[in-house]
Design a protein around this motif. Structure first.
Motif, short mmCIF file in Angstrom:
data_model
loop_
_atom_site.label_atom_id
_atom_site.label_comp_id
_atom_site.label_asym_id
_atom_site.label_seq_id
_atom_site.Cartn_x
_atom_site.Cartn_y
_atom_site.Cartn_z
N TYR A 19 0.84 -1.21 0.00
CA TYR A 19 0.00 0.00 0.00
C TYR A 19 0.88 1.25 0.00
N LEU A 20 1.86 1.29 0.89
CA LEU A 20 2.74 2.46 0.97
C LEU A 20 3.52 2.64 -0.33
N LYS A 21 3.98 1.54 -0.90
CA LYS A 21 4.72 1.61 -2.16
C LYS A 21 3.85 2.18 -3.27
N ARG A 22 2.60 1.71 -3.38
CA ARG A 22 1.67 2.21 -4.40
C ARG A 22 1.40 3.70 -4.24
N LYS A 23 1.38 4.16 -3.00
CA LYS A 23 1.12 5.58 -2.72
C LYS A 23 2.38 6.44 -2.83
N GLY A 24 3.53 5.81 -3.07
CA GLY A 24 4.77 6.55 -3.20
C GLY A 24 5.30 7.08 -1.89
N ILE A 25 4.96 6.42 -0.80
CA ILE A 25 5.37 6.86 0.53
C ILE A 25 6.62 6.09 0.96
N GLN A 26 7.63 6.84 1.38
CA GLN A 26 8.87 6.22 1.83
C GLN A 26 8.63 5.49 3.16
N TYR A 27 9.24 4.34 3.27
CA TYR A 27 9.16 3.57 4.51
C TYR A 27 10.39 2.69 4.59
N SER A 28 10.66 2.21 5.78
CA SER A 28 11.70 1.20 5.93
C SER A 28 11.02 -0.07 6.43
N TYR A 29 11.56 -1.19 6.02
CA TYR A 29 11.00 -2.49 6.37
C TYR A 29 12.08 -3.27 7.09
N ILE A 30 11.75 -3.73 8.29
CA ILE A 30 12.70 -4.52 9.08
C ILE A 30 12.09 -5.90 9.30
N ASP A 31 12.79 -6.92 8.82
CA ASP A 31 12.35 -8.30 8.99
C ASP A 31 12.83 -8.78 10.37
N ILE A 32 11.88 -9.01 11.26
CA ILE A 32 12.26 -9.38 12.64
C ILE A 32 12.83 -10.78 12.72
N GLN A 33 12.65 -11.59 11.68
CA GLN A 33 13.28 -12.91 11.68
C GLN A 33 14.77 -12.81 11.42
N GLU A 34 15.17 -11.73 10.77
CA GLU A 34 16.59 -11.52 10.47
C GLU A 34 17.25 -10.56 11.45
N ASP A 35 16.46 -9.78 12.16
CA ASP A 35 16.99 -8.77 13.08
C ASP A 35 16.40 -9.01 14.47
N LYS A 36 17.11 -9.79 15.26
CA LYS A 36 16.60 -10.16 16.59
C LYS A 36 16.52 -8.97 17.54
N ALA A 37 17.37 -7.97 17.36
CA ALA A 37 17.27 -6.76 18.20
C ALA A 37 15.97 -6.03 17.91
N ALA A 38 15.57 -6.00 16.64
CA ALA A 38 14.31 -5.36 16.27
C ALA A 38 13.14 -6.15 16.84
N GLU A 39 13.22 -7.47 16.81
CA GLU A 39 12.16 -8.30 17.39
C GLU A 39 12.03 -8.01 18.88
N GLU A 40 13.14 -7.92 19.56
CA GLU A 40 13.12 -7.62 20.99
C GLU A 40 12.56 -6.22 21.24
N PHE A 41 12.91 -5.26 20.40
CA PHE A 41 12.42 -3.88 20.52
C PHE A 41 10.89 -3.85 20.47
N ILE A 42 10.29 -4.52 19.49
CA ILE A 42 8.83 -4.46 19.40
C ILE A 42 8.16 -5.26 20.51
N ARG A 43 8.76 -6.36 20.91
CA ARG A 43 8.20 -7.14 22.03
C ARG A 43 8.24 -6.34 23.33
N ASN A 44 9.33 -5.63 23.56
CA ASN A 44 9.46 -4.82 24.77
C ASN A 44 8.43 -3.69 24.81
N ARG A 45 7.94 -3.30 23.65
CA ARG A 45 6.89 -2.28 23.58
C ARG A 45 5.51 -2.88 23.74
N GLY A 46 5.44 -4.20 23.84
CA GLY A 46 4.16 -4.87 24.00
C GLY A 46 3.45 -5.13 22.68
N LEU A 47 4.16 -5.00 21.58
CA LEU A 47 3.59 -5.22 20.25
C LEU A 47 3.80 -6.69 19.90
N VAL A 48 2.72 -7.45 19.85
CA VAL A 48 2.85 -8.90 19.66
C VAL A 48 2.31 -9.39 18.33
#
Length: 80
Positions: A19-48
């Motif tokens: 959706y963001l790509k179609r609208k031409g909106i810049q975003y970054s995508y982080i794959d939490i399976q490849e970035d365990k620190a990012a996975e921990e970051f979102i879990r620590n925020r309570g985002l499950v």
């Protein structure tokens, strides 16, 4: 700036990014399976659920955060 925390096996993550790509909106995508620190970051925020989406304004202040495919939120940030 919009950051999507997701995984390759998540259809809602793909839909959010597409959706963001179609609208031409810049975003970054982080794959939490490849970035365990990012996975921990979102879990620590309570985002499950994925995707976890965080929106930060130009000053670095977080202005929105949600999980799942949220067309209402996407539209809000695609058409500020």
């Amino acid at each position: 700036m919009i950051t999507i925390y997701g995984s390759k096996r998540c259809p809602q993550c793909t839909s959010t990014a597409n959706y963001l790509k179609r609208k031409g909106i810049q975003y970054s995508y982080i794959d939490i399976q490849e970035d365990k620190a990012a996975e921990e970051f979102i879990r620590n925020r309570g985002l499950v659920s994925l995707p976890a989406v965080i929106v930060v304004d130009s000053g670095g202040k977080e202005v929105d955060c949600w999980t799942g495919f949220r067309m209402d939120k996407l539209m809000k940030h695609a058409n500020p």
